[in-house]
Design a protein around this motif. Sequence first.
Motif, mmCIF file in Angstrom:
data_model
loop_
_atom_site.group_PDB
_atom_site.id
_atom_site.type_symbol
_atom_site.label_atom_id
_atom_site.label_comp_id
_atom_site.label_asym_id
_atom_site.label_seq_id
_atom_site.Cartn_x
_atom_site.Cartn_y
_atom_site.Cartn_z
ATOM 1 N N ASP A 181 -41.220 -20.465 81.332
ATOM 2 C CA ASP A 181 -40.770 -20.343 79.949
ATOM 3 C C ASP A 181 -40.308 -21.731 79.510
ATOM 4 N N THR A 182 -41.245 -22.518 78.992
ATOM 5 C CA THR A 182 -40.971 -23.893 78.587
ATOM 6 C C THR A 182 -41.011 -23.982 77.067
ATOM 7 N N TYR A 183 -39.990 -24.614 76.512
ATOM 8 C CA TYR A 183 -39.880 -24.780 75.063
ATOM 9 C C TYR A 183 -40.104 -26.249 74.726
ATOM 10 N N LEU A 184 -41.006 -26.512 73.787
ATOM 11 C CA LEU A 184 -41.289 -27.860 73.328
ATOM 12 C C LEU A 184 -40.386 -28.126 72.130
ATOM 13 N N VAL A 185 -39.319 -28.862 72.358
ATOM 14 C CA VAL A 185 -38.252 -29.035 71.383
ATOM 15 C C VAL A 185 -38.768 -29.683 70.096
ATOM 16 N N GLU A 186 -39.521 -30.758 70.212
ATOM 17 C CA GLU A 186 -39.975 -31.488 69.023
ATOM 18 C C GLU A 186 -40.963 -30.667 68.173
ATOM 19 N N GLN A 187 -41.823 -29.884 68.839
ATOM 20 C CA GLN A 187 -42.802 -29.089 68.106
ATOM 21 C C GLN A 187 -42.238 -27.724 67.697
ATOM 22 N N GLU A 188 -41.072 -27.393 68.184
ATOM 23 C CA GLU A 188 -40.356 -26.159 67.869
ATOM 24 C C GLU A 188 -41.162 -24.896 68.193
ATOM 25 N N TYR A 189 -41.791 -24.891 69.355
ATOM 26 C CA TYR A 189 -42.424 -23.662 69.832
ATOM 27 C C TYR A 189 -42.354 -23.649 71.355
ATOM 28 N N GLY A 190 -42.514 -22.473 71.912
ATOM 29 C CA GLY A 190 -42.446 -22.315 73.354
ATOM 30 C C GLY A 190 -43.717 -21.710 73.910
ATOM 31 N N VAL A 191 -43.835 -21.801 75.213
ATOM 32 C CA VAL A 191 -44.965 -21.238 75.934
ATOM 33 C C VAL A 191 -44.417 -20.391 77.066
ATOM 34 N N LEU A 192 -44.860 -19.161 77.128
ATOM 35 C CA LEU A 192 -44.475 -18.255 78.198
ATOM 36 C C LEU A 192 -45.713 -18.018 79.059
ATOM 37 N N LYS A 193 -45.627 -18.409 80.342
ATOM 38 C CA LYS A 193 -46.743 -18.230 81.268
ATOM 39 C C LYS A 193 -46.292 -17.264 82.357
ATOM 40 N N GLN A 194 -47.155 -16.284 82.667
ATOM 41 C CA GLN A 194 -46.829 -15.302 83.702
ATOM 42 C C GLN A 194 -48.056 -15.017 84.558
ATOM 43 N N ILE A 195 -47.802 -14.784 85.832
ATOM 44 C CA ILE A 195 -48.861 -14.531 86.795
ATOM 45 C C ILE A 195 -49.672 -13.293 86.413
#
Length: 178
Positions: A42-56
């Motif tokens: 669960d990584t959030y890209l602060v400057e672009q103001e969106y996150g990515v949720l990756k799950q197996i």
Amino acid sequence: MKHLKICLLALLVVACSKDDATDIPLDEQLLGKWTMTNYYDDTYLVEQEYGVLKQIVPEETDYAIEFADNPKEIKTTGFLRYSWDEYELVNGEKVFNGYSVTNFMDGDDGEGFHTGAWTVEDGKLIITDVKQQGPDYFEEYSTTSSIELKGDNLTLTLDSAQFGSHLSGEIIIEYKRQ
């Protein structure tokens, strides 16, 4: 004599109840092969103001790592398939924007978060590896993971911020000893 027997019995109980694994250094406890059981990023890209949720995607994953001792390297095998969903934060809540795909890491090609030379320092796993930055240019980098080891279950947690100040969140990878 009766007190001596009681003292010896108490000493025996304490000695037998001690967990032998705690006497073995952590780097020795990690040696061997570990099969991935869970991957959560669960990584959030602060400057672009969106996150990515990756799950197996467990039914399509057979990824494993091996902690070798001489030399101290981590080798990867198998294949990790994971879902990738993008979100933005709205009033502190994750709102998924509908972008959803699957992606993979190929351990047979050496892909993964834990590849290269390894050491344990202050209860943390330190990985050092090189990345090709150009045709003839390679750059060395290091990552740090916290280690939680309970019997045959290993959890490695990475703080996403170590990959750039524009990132926040964490990556949690769980393994089971083979």
